[in-house]
Design a protein around this motif. Sequence first.
Motif, PDB file in Angstrom:
ATOM      1  N   GLY A  59       7.888   6.544   6.368  1.00 14.77           N
ATOM      2  CA  GLY A  59       7.260   5.438   7.070  1.00 14.77           C
ATOM      3  C   GLY A  59       5.754   5.367   6.902  1.00 14.77           C
ATOM      4  N   LEU A  60       5.144   6.487   6.533  1.00 18.88           N
ATOM      5  CA  LEU A  60       3.688   6.505   6.324  1.00 18.88           C
ATOM      6  C   LEU A  60       3.236   5.502   5.278  1.00 18.88           C
ATOM      7  CD1 LEU A  60       2.824  10.302   6.291  1.00 18.88           C
ATOM      8  CD2 LEU A  60       2.051   8.614   7.957  1.00 18.88           C
ATOM      9  N   TRP A  61       4.041   5.319   4.250  1.00 13.99           N
ATOM     10  CA  TRP A  61       3.656   4.481   3.111  1.00 13.99           C
ATOM     11  C   TRP A  61       4.337   3.130   3.104  1.00 13.99           C
ATOM     12  CZ3 TRP A  61      -0.345   7.029   2.121  1.00 13.99           C
ATOM     13  CH2 TRP A  61      -0.341   8.413   2.214  1.00 13.99           C
ATOM     14  N   ALA A  62       4.984   2.769   4.192  1.00 15.01           N
ATOM     15  CA  ALA A  62       5.667   1.482   4.284  1.00 15.01           C
ATOM     16  C   ALA A  62       4.650   0.340   4.250  1.00 15.01           C
ATOM     17  CB  ALA A  62       6.496   1.422   5.563  1.00 15.01           C
ATOM     18  N   GLN A  63       5.072  -0.776   3.708  1.00  9.53           N
ATOM     19  CA  GLN A  63       4.173  -1.921   3.562  1.00  9.53           C
ATOM     20  C   GLN A  63       3.503  -2.362   4.865  1.00  9.53           C
ATOM     21  OE1 GLN A  63       7.041  -4.312   1.320  1.00  9.53           O
ATOM     22  NE2 GLN A  63       5.436  -4.586  -0.222  1.00  9.53           N
ATOM     23  N   PRO A  64       4.216  -2.416   6.006  1.00  6.88           N
ATOM     24  CA  PRO A  64       3.521  -2.831   7.229  1.00  6.88           C
ATOM     25  C   PRO A  64       2.343  -1.914   7.601  1.00  6.88           C
ATOM     26  CG  PRO A  64       5.873  -2.975   7.549  1.00  6.88           C
ATOM     27  CD  PRO A  64       5.662  -2.283   6.229  1.00  6.88           C
ATOM     28  N   MET A  65       2.453  -0.646   7.247  1.00  5.35           N
ATOM     29  CA  MET A  65       1.382   0.304   7.577  1.00  5.35           C
ATOM     30  C   MET A  65       0.109  -0.008   6.791  1.00  5.35           C
ATOM     31  SD  MET A  65       2.546   2.497   9.845  1.00  5.35           S
ATOM     32  CE  MET A  65       1.596   4.002   9.673  1.00  5.35           C
ATOM     33  N   TRP A  66       0.203  -0.035   5.475  1.00  2.00           N
ATOM     34  CA  TRP A  66      -1.025  -0.207   4.697  1.00  2.00           C
ATOM     35  C   TRP A  66      -1.498  -1.644   4.674  1.00  2.00           C
ATOM     36  CZ3 TRP A  66      -0.877  -3.110   0.280  1.00  2.00           C
ATOM     37  CH2 TRP A  66       0.358  -3.250  -0.374  1.00  2.00           C
ATOM     38  N   LEU A  67      -0.601  -2.616   4.798  1.00  2.00           N
ATOM     39  CA  LEU A  67      -1.045  -4.011   4.846  1.00  2.00           C
ATOM     40  C   LEU A  67      -1.798  -4.312   6.146  1.00  2.00           C
ATOM     41  CD1 LEU A  67       2.004  -5.897   3.298  1.00  2.00           C
ATOM     42  CD2 LEU A  67      -0.295  -5.665   2.313  1.00  2.00           C
ATOM     43  N   THR A  68      -1.313  -3.770   7.253  1.00  2.00           N
ATOM     44  CA  THR A  68      -2.011  -3.956   8.525  1.00  2.00           C
ATOM     45  C   THR A  68      -3.371  -3.276   8.477  1.00  2.00           C
ATOM     46  OG1 THR A  68       0.104  -4.055   9.704  1.00  2.00           O
ATOM     47  CG2 THR A  68      -1.874  -3.618  11.025  1.00  2.00           C
ATOM     48  N   ALA A  69      -3.415  -2.068   7.937  1.00  2.00           N
ATOM     49  CA  ALA A  69      -4.694  -1.357   7.828  1.00  2.00           C
ATOM     50  C   ALA A  69      -5.670  -2.114   6.932  1.00  2.00           C
ATOM     51  CB  ALA A  69      -4.461   0.058   7.296  1.00  2.00           C
ATOM     52  N   LEU A  70      -5.172  -2.680   5.850  1.00  2.20           N
ATOM     53  CA  LEU A  70      -6.022  -3.471   4.962  1.00  2.20           C
ATOM     54  C   LEU A  70      -6.556  -4.712   5.681  1.00  2.20           C
ATOM     55  CD1 LEU A  70      -7.218  -3.945   2.145  1.00  2.20           C
ATOM     56  CD2 LEU A  70      -5.095  -5.139   1.553  1.00  2.20           C
ATOM     57  N   ALA A  71      -5.692  -5.420   6.394  1.00  2.00           N
ATOM     58  CA  ALA A  71      -6.121  -6.607   7.141  1.00  2.00           C
ATOM     59  C   ALA A  71      -7.166  -6.242   8.188  1.00  2.00           C
ATOM     60  CB  ALA A  71      -4.910  -7.279   7.808  1.00  2.00           C
ATOM     61  N   PHE A  72      -6.958  -5.125   8.890  1.00  2.00           N
ATOM     62  CA  PHE A  72      -7.911  -4.684   9.905  1.00  2.00           C
ATOM     63  C   PHE A  72      -9.253  -4.332   9.274  1.00  2.00           C
ATOM     64  CE2 PHE A  72      -9.686  -1.323  12.716  1.00  2.00           C
ATOM     65  CZ  PHE A  72      -9.874  -2.112  13.847  1.00  2.00           C
ATOM     66  N   SER A  73      -9.213  -3.668   8.156  1.00  2.00           N
ATOM     67  CA  SER A  73     -10.448  -3.313   7.463  1.00  2.00           C
ATOM     68  C   SER A  73     -11.188  -4.567   7.000  1.00  2.00           C
ATOM     69  CB  SER A  73     -10.125  -2.405   6.282  1.00  2.00           C
ATOM     70  OG  SER A  73     -11.301  -2.000   5.629  1.00  2.00           O
ATOM     71  N   LEU A  74     -10.472  -5.496   6.382  1.00  2.00           N
ATOM     72  CA  LEU A  74     -11.097  -6.721   5.889  1.00  2.00           C
ATOM     73  C   LEU A  74     -11.666  -7.576   7.022  1.00  2.00           C
ATOM     74  CD1 LEU A  74      -8.629  -7.691   3.031  1.00  2.00           C
ATOM     75  CD2 LEU A  74     -10.904  -6.631   2.828  1.00  2.00           C
ATOM     76  N   TRP A  75     -11.065  -7.486   8.195  1.00  2.00           N
ATOM     77  CA  TRP A  75     -11.580  -8.178   9.385  1.00  2.00           C
ATOM     78  C   TRP A  75     -13.033  -7.781   9.626  1.00  2.00           C
ATOM     79  CZ3 TRP A  75      -9.965 -11.572  13.189  1.00  2.00           C
ATOM     80  CH2 TRP A  75     -10.639 -11.539  14.405  1.00  2.00           C
ATOM     81  N   HIS A  76     -13.369  -6.547   9.325  1.00  3.53           N
ATOM     82  CA  HIS A  76     -14.716  -6.031   9.573  1.00  3.53           C
ATOM     83  C   HIS A  76     -15.747  -6.493   8.545  1.00  3.53           C
ATOM     84  CE1 HIS A  76     -12.395  -3.616  12.347  1.00  3.53           C
ATOM     85  NE2 HIS A  76     -13.526  -3.462  13.014  1.00  3.53           N
ATOM     86  N   LEU A  77     -15.311  -7.228   7.524  1.00  2.00           N
ATOM     87  CA  LEU A  77     -16.273  -7.819   6.595  1.00  2.00           C
ATOM     88  C   LEU A  77     -17.188  -8.817   7.302  1.00  2.00           C
ATOM     89  CD1 LEU A  77     -14.250  -8.374   3.307  1.00  2.00           C
ATOM     90  CD2 LEU A  77     -16.228  -6.886   3.638  1.00  2.00           C
ATOM     91  N   SER A  78     -16.792  -9.268   8.476  1.00  2.00           N
ATOM     92  CA  SER A  78     -17.642 -10.171   9.252  1.00  2.00           C
ATOM     93  C   SER A  78     -18.964  -9.503   9.640  1.00  2.00           C
ATOM     94  CB  SER A  78     -16.907 -10.653  10.500  1.00  2.00           C
ATOM     95  OG  SER A  78     -16.620  -9.554  11.349  1.00  2.00           O
ATOM     96  N   ASN A  79     -19.036  -8.180   9.524  1.00  2.00           N
ATOM     97  CA  ASN A  79     -20.273  -7.441   9.823  1.00  2.00           C
ATOM     98  C   ASN A  79     -21.238  -7.421   8.648  1.00  2.00           C
ATOM     99  OD1 ASN A  79     -19.484  -6.784  12.424  1.00  2.00           O
ATOM    100  ND2 ASN A  79     -18.386  -4.971  11.733  1.00  2.00           N
ATOM    101  N   LEU A  80     -20.923  -8.146   7.595  1.00  2.21           N
ATOM    102  CA  LEU A  80     -21.721  -8.138   6.379  1.00  2.21           C
ATOM    103  C   LEU A  80     -23.200  -8.398   6.639  1.00  2.21           C
ATOM    104  CD1 LEU A  80     -21.594  -7.824   3.311  1.00  2.21           C
ATOM    105  CD2 LEU A  80     -21.133 -10.262   3.148  1.00  2.21           C
ATOM    106  N   GLY A  81     -23.526  -9.336   7.463  1.00  7.01           N
ATOM    107  CA  GLY A  81     -24.927  -9.653   7.732  1.00  7.01           C
ATOM    108  C   GLY A  81     -25.585  -8.774   8.771  1.00  7.01           C
ATOM    109  N   HIS A  82     -24.798  -7.921   9.447  1.00  9.24           N
ATOM    110  CA  HIS A  82     -25.332  -7.127  10.557  1.00  9.24           C
ATOM    111  C   HIS A  82     -25.523  -5.654  10.221  1.00  9.24           C
ATOM    112  CE1 HIS A  82     -24.489 -10.659  12.974  1.00  9.24           C
ATOM    113  NE2 HIS A  82     -23.236 -10.623  12.551  1.00  9.24           N
TER     114      HIS A  82
END
Length: 157
Positions: free
Chosen positions: A87-110
């Motif tokens: 389950g560690l490598w299941a698609q929901p795990m890494w796709l959710t983590a990727l989406a969460f990480s990309l969400w933080h790109l909003s900090n680009l200017g800060h």
Amino acid sequence: VTTWRRAGLKLGAASRWSRHALKLAFVWALPPLAVALVYARLTEKPFHGFAWDMWLVQSAAQELLFTGFVYGRFSALFGAPAEDLRGLWAQPMWLTALAFSLWHLSNLGHLSPAYLAFQLLYTFLGCWWTLNLRRWTGSLWPGVANHIVVNYLASVV
């Protein structure tokens, strides 16, 4: 949110909590410890002194969105990750983590580019790490509590 269980809004079955108790304790404790040991030593601490709404409300909202909704949707699309090592490598795990990480790109200017790269890495790893709490318990609440504690510590160290 189609059901409370699918969204992770319930506490999960007690048998799941007890079956994974040691892993849950370890996985829950490591992120706050990392903040205390790593973040506290950084020269750039952009979250130091943030108000309570930043570490309480935003942390809970992000968990509801990503650990609740996004993970729930990916689990519905690709199948819920198994509770074992597969389950560690299941698609929901890494796709959710990727989406969460990309969400933080909003900090680009800060944030400085170096700190933003660091943040993208630790948000991906942190989300992937703490999604195990949801995977093992069926509940998003351990991750909500963990995220709040981590962001609180980042605001005070």
